[in-house]
Design an enzyme around this catalytic site. Structure first.
Site, PDB file in Angstrom:
ATOM      1  N   CYS A 129      -5.373  13.795  12.913  1.00  0.00           N
ATOM      2  CA  CYS A 129      -5.386  12.387  12.566  1.00  0.00           C
ATOM      3  C   CYS A 129      -5.324  11.623  13.868  1.00  0.00           C
ATOM      4  O   CYS A 129      -4.737  12.089  14.835  1.00  0.00           O
ATOM      5  CB  CYS A 129      -4.170  12.095  11.702  1.00  0.00           C
ATOM      6  SG  CYS A 129      -3.782  10.372  11.570  1.00  0.00           S
ATOM      7  N   LYS A 169       0.839  -1.211   0.000  1.00  0.00           N
ATOM      8  CA  LYS A 169       0.000   0.000   0.000  1.00  0.00           C
ATOM      9  C   LYS A 169       0.869   1.253   0.000  1.00  0.00           C
ATOM     10  O   LYS A 169       0.636   2.178  -0.783  1.00  0.00           O
ATOM     11  CB  LYS A 169      -0.901  -0.004   1.246  1.00  0.00           C
ATOM     12  CG  LYS A 169      -1.576   1.327   1.519  1.00  0.00           C
ATOM     13  CD  LYS A 169      -2.436   1.296   2.763  1.00  0.00           C
ATOM     14  CE  LYS A 169      -1.736   1.667   4.042  1.00  0.00           C
ATOM     15  NZ  LYS A 169      -1.408   3.093   4.204  1.00  0.00           N
ATOM     16  N   ASN A 170       1.871   1.279   0.871  1.00  0.00           N
ATOM     17  CA  ASN A 170       2.655   2.502   1.025  1.00  0.00           C
ATOM     18  C   ASN A 170       3.583   2.768  -0.153  1.00  0.00           C
ATOM     19  O   ASN A 170       4.230   3.816  -0.216  1.00  0.00           O
ATOM     20  CB  ASN A 170       3.463   2.460   2.332  1.00  0.00           C
ATOM     21  CG  ASN A 170       2.567   2.679   3.540  1.00  0.00           C
ATOM     22  OD1 ASN A 170       1.364   2.953   3.388  1.00  0.00           O
ATOM     23  ND2 ASN A 170       3.136   2.561   4.730  1.00  0.00           N
ATOM     24  N   ARG A 176      -8.586  -0.505   4.942  1.00  0.00           N
ATOM     25  CA  ARG A 176      -7.720   0.501   4.300  1.00  0.00           C
ATOM     26  C   ARG A 176      -6.367  -0.107   3.937  1.00  0.00           C
ATOM     27  O   ARG A 176      -5.711   0.377   3.016  1.00  0.00           O
ATOM     28  CB  ARG A 176      -7.491   1.690   5.238  1.00  0.00           C
ATOM     29  CG  ARG A 176      -8.719   2.548   5.450  1.00  0.00           C
ATOM     30  CD  ARG A 176      -8.343   3.767   6.273  1.00  0.00           C
ATOM     31  NE  ARG A 176      -7.133   4.377   5.729  1.00  0.00           N
ATOM     32  CZ  ARG A 176      -6.327   5.190   6.400  1.00  0.00           C
ATOM     33  NH1 ARG A 176      -6.587   5.518   7.630  1.00  0.00           N
ATOM     34  NH2 ARG A 176      -5.260   5.697   5.827  1.00  0.00           N
ATOM     35  N   ARG A 182       0.669  15.107  12.976  1.00  0.00           N
ATOM     36  CA  ARG A 182       1.220  14.834  11.649  1.00  0.00           C
ATOM     37  C   ARG A 182       1.263  16.050  10.721  1.00  0.00           C
ATOM     38  O   ARG A 182       0.549  16.114   9.714  1.00  0.00           O
ATOM     39  CB  ARG A 182       0.451  13.689  10.989  1.00  0.00           C
ATOM     40  CG  ARG A 182       0.437  12.441  11.818  1.00  0.00           C
ATOM     41  CD  ARG A 182      -0.296  11.307  11.167  1.00  0.00           C
ATOM     42  NE  ARG A 182       0.516  10.574  10.208  1.00  0.00           N
ATOM     43  CZ  ARG A 182       0.101   9.482   9.573  1.00  0.00           C
ATOM     44  NH1 ARG A 182      -1.098   9.010   9.790  1.00  0.00           N
ATOM     45  NH2 ARG A 182       0.881   8.861   8.730  1.00  0.00           N
ATOM     46  N   ASP A 228       4.758   0.983  12.032  1.00  0.00           N
ATOM     47  CA  ASP A 228       3.571   0.297  11.513  1.00  0.00           C
ATOM     48  C   ASP A 228       3.463  -1.145  12.019  1.00  0.00           C
ATOM     49  O   ASP A 228       2.479  -1.824  11.709  1.00  0.00           O
ATOM     50  CB  ASP A 228       3.571   0.307   9.980  1.00  0.00           C
ATOM     51  CG  ASP A 228       3.202   1.676   9.423  1.00  0.00           C
ATOM     52  OD1 ASP A 228       2.785   2.545  10.210  1.00  0.00           O
ATOM     53  OD2 ASP A 228       3.346   1.878   8.201  1.00  0.00           O
TER      54      ASP A 228
HETATM   55  C1  UD1 Z   1       4.314   7.005   6.155  1.00  0.00           C
HETATM   56  C2  UD1 Z   1       3.493   5.764   6.014  1.00  0.00           C
HETATM   57  C3  UD1 Z   1       2.943   5.341   7.375  1.00  0.00           C
HETATM   58  C4  UD1 Z   1       4.082   5.187   8.373  1.00  0.00           C
HETATM   59  C5  UD1 Z   1       4.955   6.438   8.404  1.00  0.00           C
HETATM   60  C6  UD1 Z   1       6.202   6.280   9.252  1.00  0.00           C
HETATM   61  C7  UD1 Z   1       2.590   5.992   3.785  1.00  0.00           C
HETATM   62  C8  UD1 Z   1       1.404   6.221   2.919  1.00  0.00           C
HETATM   63  N1  UD1 Z   1       2.390   6.045   5.108  1.00  0.00           N
HETATM   64  O1  UD1 Z   1       3.459   8.033   6.633  1.00  0.00           O
HETATM   65  O2  UD1 Z   1       2.275   4.088   7.213  1.00  0.00           O
HETATM   66  O3  UD1 Z   1       3.559   4.976   9.666  1.00  0.00           O
HETATM   67  O4  UD1 Z   1       5.391   6.764   7.059  1.00  0.00           O
HETATM   68  O5  UD1 Z   1       6.945   5.196   8.843  1.00  0.00           O
HETATM   69  O6  UD1 Z   1       3.678   5.727   3.296  1.00  0.00           O
HETATM   70  N2  UD1 Z   1       6.377  14.996  10.207  1.00  0.00           N
HETATM   71  C9  UD1 Z   1       6.572  16.335  10.469  1.00  0.00           C
HETATM   72  N3  UD1 Z   1       6.580  17.206   9.405  1.00  0.00           N
HETATM   73  C10 UD1 Z   1       6.389  16.810   8.128  1.00  0.00           C
HETATM   74  C11 UD1 Z   1       6.197  15.439   7.866  1.00  0.00           C
HETATM   75  C12 UD1 Z   1       6.206  14.543   8.936  1.00  0.00           C
HETATM   76  O7  UD1 Z   1       6.738  16.737  11.626  1.00  0.00           O
HETATM   77  O8  UD1 Z   1       6.389  17.653   7.217  1.00  0.00           O
HETATM   78  C13 UD1 Z   1       6.397  14.024  11.332  1.00  0.00           C
HETATM   79  C14 UD1 Z   1       5.090  13.277  11.493  1.00  0.00           C
HETATM   80  O9  UD1 Z   1       4.184  14.016  12.279  1.00  0.00           O
HETATM   81  C15 UD1 Z   1       5.542  12.005  12.169  1.00  0.00           C
HETATM   82  C16 UD1 Z   1       6.930  11.763  11.576  1.00  0.00           C
HETATM   83  O10 UD1 Z   1       7.337  13.011  11.024  1.00  0.00           O
HETATM   84  O11 UD1 Z   1       5.660  12.208  13.551  1.00  0.00           O
HETATM   85  C17 UD1 Z   1       6.976  10.706  10.483  1.00  0.00           C
HETATM   86  O12 UD1 Z   1       6.008  11.007   9.504  1.00  0.00           O
HETATM   87  P1  UD1 Z   1       6.148  10.579   7.989  1.00  0.00           P
HETATM   88  O13 UD1 Z   1       7.361   9.732   7.824  1.00  0.00           O
HETATM   89  O14 UD1 Z   1       6.026  11.765   7.126  1.00  0.00           O
HETATM   90  O15 UD1 Z   1       4.869   9.658   7.804  1.00  0.00           O
HETATM   91  P2  UD1 Z   1       3.923   9.566   6.545  1.00  0.00           P
HETATM   92  O16 UD1 Z   1       4.696   9.762   5.282  1.00  0.00           O
HETATM   93  O17 UD1 Z   1       2.695  10.369   6.776  1.00  0.00           O
END
Ligand code: UD1
Length: 420
Positions: free
Chosen positions: A117, A22-23, A400, A122, A307
């Site tokens: 969320c 999925k990711n 999902r 996030r 995850d």
């Molecule tokens: C992706 C995965 C999700 C997984 C996560 C961490 C997908 C679709 N989803 O989510 O399943 O749990 O990686 O491995 O691939 N953050 C910030 N600022 C930003 C972006 C992120 O502070 O601009 C923080 C987030 O709040 C979180 C951390 O960074 O605490 C990691 O988030 P991120 O790696 O971006 O997760 P996703 O890409 O949303």
């Protein structure tokens, strides 16, 4: 609303094919917006999140066809909109991944803020900062991120303040069509980032270093069409392995990529599992033994994945001994604890990021409720172990991210049924 009815106490055993990730599918589908030519995606899993992304591409005006082999073919030659509406983004945060491709290809994009969320706030600040370095004007207004770069993006050096999977992916896609070279530092090294980089290169992009913390992207004028097969879902694979370990079972997973599961396989071995791997298979056998408690601390890849934290906690609830679980990625990812305690687990929470799990001899069935995607699969594992019949409510969360979970568990001998 659908529920899962699970009668616990049976050891899972048998052979199972792992679905596409999925990711990986979500960013790659977003990446199809970068070219006017048709792109064919194979091995995309049949999941609600993938349907949501396809719906979003359709809303933007892309032509999406699913062929007889279940390949997804996207042609984004004639978009009618550059706006990702709130209604879609709110149901799936990964919709935000269309921002980079849209602004790079069309010079403008409006994407709704993902908003709150269940597993924490996030934010998307790193995505925005990176696009600004590449020359986009970004405004956050009326709940939307509005980005424009009428003369195109320009390559630059971006240092991400924290490791973000989505941020790395959005910026890789944006930089693919920027003028000049972009250097992304402190990148996520997740296998799904590597899959995206390989996909972009198939379309003619010049991405290198994906899988390391520095990714270089030499921008090209246009990308062409192509074909890509999505990698195997390591979270799905890990979930079934943990379920087999918790139920003292024995399974063989095929069409899987063992190299992407290093930290998880090591922890399963510490728990007492006999784990064997081949090129594209993993087998796990507990030889009928109860798992031993194992400490887990989440961190970005190649560390232990957030995850799979909840699923490991489920296994620890019935393990021999006491384990600590530390969650370092998300601020509110212990919502499964209360539900597991309803099944008779003995888990203490210490603030938002630390839990101590005292293994008990057995869990007992009770009605429980799924709260987010991975928390839901941890309740499935706990229910497979619990004595009696557990009904899990709100399983739309599971749908999902897990393809036909009840069928796959039935294939392994689990007494699982979907009821409404
Ligand atoms: C992706 C995965 C999700 C997984 C996560 C961490 C997908 C679709 N989803 O989510 O399943 O749990 O990686 O491995 O691939 N953050 C910030 N600022 C930003 C972006 C992120 O502070 O601009 C923080 C987030 O709040 C979180 C951390 O960074 O605490 C990691 O988030 P991120 O790696 O971006 O997760 P996703 O890409 O949303």
């Amino acid at each position: 609303m659908d529920k899962l009815s699970i009668t616990g106490g049976r050891a899972l055993s048998g052979r199972l094919r792992v679905s596409g990730a999925k990711n990986s599918a979500l960013p790659i589908l977003a990446g199809t917006l970068l070219t006017d030519e048709p792109v064919i995606i194979a091995n995309a899993p049949h999941l609600h999140d993938v349907t949501t992304m396809i719906e979003l591409l359709g809303t933007l005006g892309a032509d999406v066809v699913i062929d007889e082999k279940l390949n997804v073919e996207v042609c984004a030659a004639q978009l009618v909109s550059h706006t990702a509406p709130y209604e879609l983004v709110k149901t799936m945060r990964a919709s935000f991944l269309v921002l980079g491709p849209l602004v790079a290809k069309f010079g403008e994009a409006q994407v709704s803020l993902p908003g709150g969320c269940a597993i924490g706030s996030r934010p998307v600040d790193q995505h925005i900062k990176g696009l600004q370095v590449l020359g986009a004007d970004v405004l956050v207004e009326d709940g939307y991120v509005k980005a424009s770069a009428p003369d195109g993006l320009v390559g630059g050096d971006v240092y991400m303040d924290l490791v973000t999977v989505g941020g790395t992916e959005n910026l890789m896609m944006a930089a693919s069509l920027a003028k000049g070279t972009t250097r992304l530092q402190n990148c996520a090294r997740e296998p799904e980032v590597v899959d995206l980089g390989n996909f972009l290169n198939t379309l003619g992009a010049k991405v290198s270093g994906h899988g390391t913390s520095t990714i270089e992207i030499e921008g090209v004028e246009r990308l062409h069409g192509g074909q890509h097969r999505i990698m195997a879902d390591r979270v799905e694979a890990g979930t079934y392995l943990i379920a087999a370990a918790a139920t003292r079972g024995s399974v063989k997973l095929v069409d899987v990529e063992p190299d992407t599961l290093g930290a998880v396989l090591e922890k399963l071995q510490q728990a007492g599992a006999d784990v064997q791997t081949g090129d594209d298979w993993i087998s796990l056998d507990m030889h009928g033994q109860r798992p031993r408690a194992v400490d887990v601390e989440t961190s970005p890849y190649p560390g232990f994945p957030t995850d799979m934290q909840a699923q490991f906690m489920a296994m620890n609830t019935i393990a021999e001994g006491t384990a600590s679980i530390r969650e370092n990625i998300f601020e509110n990812r212990f919502m499964h604890v209360q539900e597991m305690n309803r099944l008779g687990a003995d888990i203490e929470l210490h603030g938002h990021s630390m839990a101590v799990v005292h293994g008990v001899e057995e869990l007992h069935a009770a009605p429980v409720m799924a709260t987010d995607l991975r928390a839901s699969s941890s309740l499935v594992i706990a229910a497979l172990v619990a004595d009696g019949n557990t009904v899990i409510d709100r399983i739309y969360h599971i749908d999902r991210g897990y393809e036909t979970i009840e069928e796959k568990l039935q294939q392994l001998g689990g007494a699982v049924a979907r009821i409404s």
